[in-house]
Design a protein around this motif. Structure first.
Motif, mmCIF file in Angstrom:
data_model
loop_
_atom_site.group_PDB
_atom_site.id
_atom_site.type_symbol
_atom_site.label_atom_id
_atom_site.label_comp_id
_atom_site.label_asym_id
_atom_site.label_seq_id
_atom_site.Cartn_x
_atom_site.Cartn_y
_atom_site.Cartn_z
ATOM 1 N N ILE A 192 76.530 26.166 68.876
ATOM 2 C CA ILE A 192 75.262 25.700 69.444
ATOM 3 C C ILE A 192 74.400 26.873 69.893
ATOM 4 N N ASN A 193 75.007 27.855 70.554
ATOM 5 C CA ASN A 193 74.250 29.023 71.005
ATOM 6 C C ASN A 193 73.776 29.885 69.844
ATOM 7 N N VAL A 194 74.578 29.947 68.788
ATOM 8 C CA VAL A 194 74.153 30.664 67.583
ATOM 9 C C VAL A 194 72.923 29.972 66.999
ATOM 10 N N ALA A 195 72.970 28.666 66.945
ATOM 11 C CA ALA A 195 71.837 27.905 66.423
ATOM 12 C C ALA A 195 70.571 28.196 67.219
ATOM 13 N N GLY A 250 66.748 30.103 66.194
ATOM 14 C CA GLY A 250 65.564 29.271 66.092
ATOM 15 C C GLY A 250 65.783 27.833 65.692
ATOM 16 N N PHE A 251 67.035 27.344 65.788
ATOM 17 C CA PHE A 251 67.317 25.947 65.455
ATOM 18 C C PHE A 251 67.506 25.164 66.755
ATOM 19 N N SER A 252 66.671 24.173 66.975
ATOM 20 C CA SER A 252 66.777 23.382 68.207
ATOM 21 C C SER A 252 67.817 22.291 68.091
ATOM 22 N N SER A 253 68.199 21.956 66.859
ATOM 23 C CA SER A 253 69.169 20.887 66.625
ATOM 24 C C SER A 253 70.398 21.433 65.906
ATOM 25 N N PRO A 254 71.603 21.287 66.476
ATOM 26 C CA PRO A 254 72.825 21.735 65.794
ATOM 27 C C PRO A 254 73.026 21.062 64.442
ATOM 28 N N SER A 255 72.624 19.810 64.331
ATOM 29 C CA SER A 255 72.793 19.095 63.056
ATOM 30 C C SER A 255 71.878 19.678 61.984
ATOM 31 N N HIS A 256 70.653 20.043 62.366
ATOM 32 C CA HIS A 256 69.744 20.668 61.408
ATOM 33 C C HIS A 256 70.258 22.047 60.996
ATOM 34 N N PHE A 257 70.772 22.784 61.976
ATOM 35 C CA PHE A 257 71.364 24.093 61.688
ATOM 36 C C PHE A 257 72.512 23.949 60.693
ATOM 37 N N SER A 258 73.401 22.995 60.937
ATOM 38 C CA SER A 258 74.554 22.796 60.061
ATOM 39 C C SER A 258 74.119 22.421 58.652
ATOM 40 N N THR A 305 80.115 24.830 56.340
ATOM 41 C CA THR A 305 79.479 24.552 57.629
ATOM 42 C C THR A 305 79.680 25.728 58.575
ATOM 43 N N PRO A 306 78.838 25.836 59.611
ATOM 44 C CA PRO A 306 79.043 26.907 60.603
ATOM 45 C C PRO A 306 80.413 26.842 61.254
ATOM 46 N N TYR A 307 80.928 25.631 61.467
ATOM 47 C CA TYR A 307 82.235 25.485 62.118
ATOM 48 C C TYR A 307 83.354 26.010 61.225
ATOM 49 N N ARG A 308 83.269 25.719 59.927
ATOM 50 C CA ARG A 308 84.286 26.233 59.004
ATOM 51 C C ARG A 308 84.174 27.742 58.840
ATOM 52 N N GLU A 309 82.939 28.243 58.836
ATOM 53 C CA GLU A 309 82.734 29.698 58.761
ATOM 54 C C GLU A 309 83.375 30.374 59.966
#
Length: 322
Positions: A283-286, A290-298, A308-312
């Motif tokens: 979430i903090n990386v997002a 410049g991503f306000s939404s974690p889902s949009h970032f993912s 996905t960021p989580y798998r990375e």
């Protein structure tokens, strides 16, 4: 030229950069040869006196384990890949102790991270390899991070890695034994352009992207400086005196993508660096990119990197030792 002799202690971390280490030690060897006497001596130390491998896989033997040094010694810690793993309690306590005793201590390549973790760079100017710049800036807010090839701030020295070790060593040789000797060393190295701490480590935007359009370069510089709070294409265009349509055509012509797509790739590249090099939450990386939404970032991350960021984070994420 002074008759004084100077001793350097190279502390090799596991997976250290061979180029950074070799560039530094070769400067000292050549300086002795050019001076026709032994001005500089050196030794290799490692934690526990163990053999250590560079990032290219070659193993180096240690002369000594970490121990108490002479106060006139200069310590150069050589980092490389996975530098967080080198931040052990033994290493950090040793660095802090030698710093309290007044020794000059430097970090080559990513070893700036170790110095910063030990608290040696708080309030000081420092640099690190450009690939680690984003994660370093997020983690060490009290360090005055620059993009210079090297920095010298009091008794602390840092380099950006690679051949930047040569530039630092040439400065040290010039300070200790004069510019004539430093220039002779540079000539022997076929090093025709000596850089100072005012030189930046990365190529200019026009050189890096292979395009010399001044307005395009300005827009890309603004993008790179505003990752956390992205600027709209309309505002970017206005800043360089163009219409949004003209800016779109400029990016399509030279970079074969839209300004929005190029900007997104810059933000995702920074996100990937942070995921792989820090313990920041996804979430903090997002938010930092410049991503306000974690889902949009993912969603954007998956489209770019097919994961996905989580798998990375799970497969590559670095963890700082406790």
């Amino acid at each position: 030229m002074s008759d004084k002799q100077y001793h350097f202690v190279f502390v090799l971390l596991d997976n250290f950069s061979l180029l950074s280490f070799a560039s530094a030690i070769e400067c000292l060897r050549i300086a002795n040869r050019m001076a026709a006497r032994k001005i500089y001596s050196w030794e290799i130390q490692t934690e526990g006196g163990a053999n250590v491998s560079c990032s290219a896989g070659t193993t180096f033997a240690s002369d000594n384990a970490l121990g108490e040094l002479n106060r006139d010694d200069t310590v150069l810690i050589c980092g490389g890949l996975d530098v967080q793993k080198a931040c052990t309690k033994v290493m950090l306590n040793w660095i802090r102790r030698e710093a309290r005793r007044g020794l000059a201590i430097g970090g080559l390549c990513t070893a700036s991270h170790v110095l910063a973790t030990a608290g040696l760079l708080d309030g000081k100017r420092a640099t690190i390899h450009w690939e680690n710049h984003d994660s370093f800036a997020e983690e060490f807010e009290d360090v005055i991070l620059t993009k210079s090839v090297f920095t010298v701030d009091g008794q602390r020295m840092t380099t950006a890695g690679g051949t930047a070790s040569i530039d630092l060593m040439l400065k040290l040789i010039a300070d200790k034994n004069g510019e004539d000797l430093a220039n002779s060393v540079a000539d022997q190295l076929i090093y025709s352009s000596i850089r100072t701490d005012q030189d930046t480590q990365r190529l200019s935007v026009p050189t890096r992207i292979g395009v010399r359009h001044p307005k395009l370069s300005l827009v890309i510089q603004m993008m790179e400086r505003n990752i956390e709070e992205p600027i709209s294409p309309a505002v970017l265009a206005t800043e360089v005196g163009m219409s949004t349509r003209q800016l779109e055509r400029l990016f399509r012509r030279y970079l074969n993508r839209s300004p929005k797509r190029y900007y997104m790739e810059l933000r995702l590249q920074k996100a990937r660096n942070l995921l792989m090099q820090t313990d920041m939450s996804v979430i903090n990386v997002a938010l930092a990119c410049g991503f306000s939404s974690p889902s949009h970032f993912s969603k954007c991350y998956r489209a770019q990197y097919d994961t996905t960021p989580y798998r990375e984070r799970g497969s590559h994420g670095a963890r700082l030792p406790i």
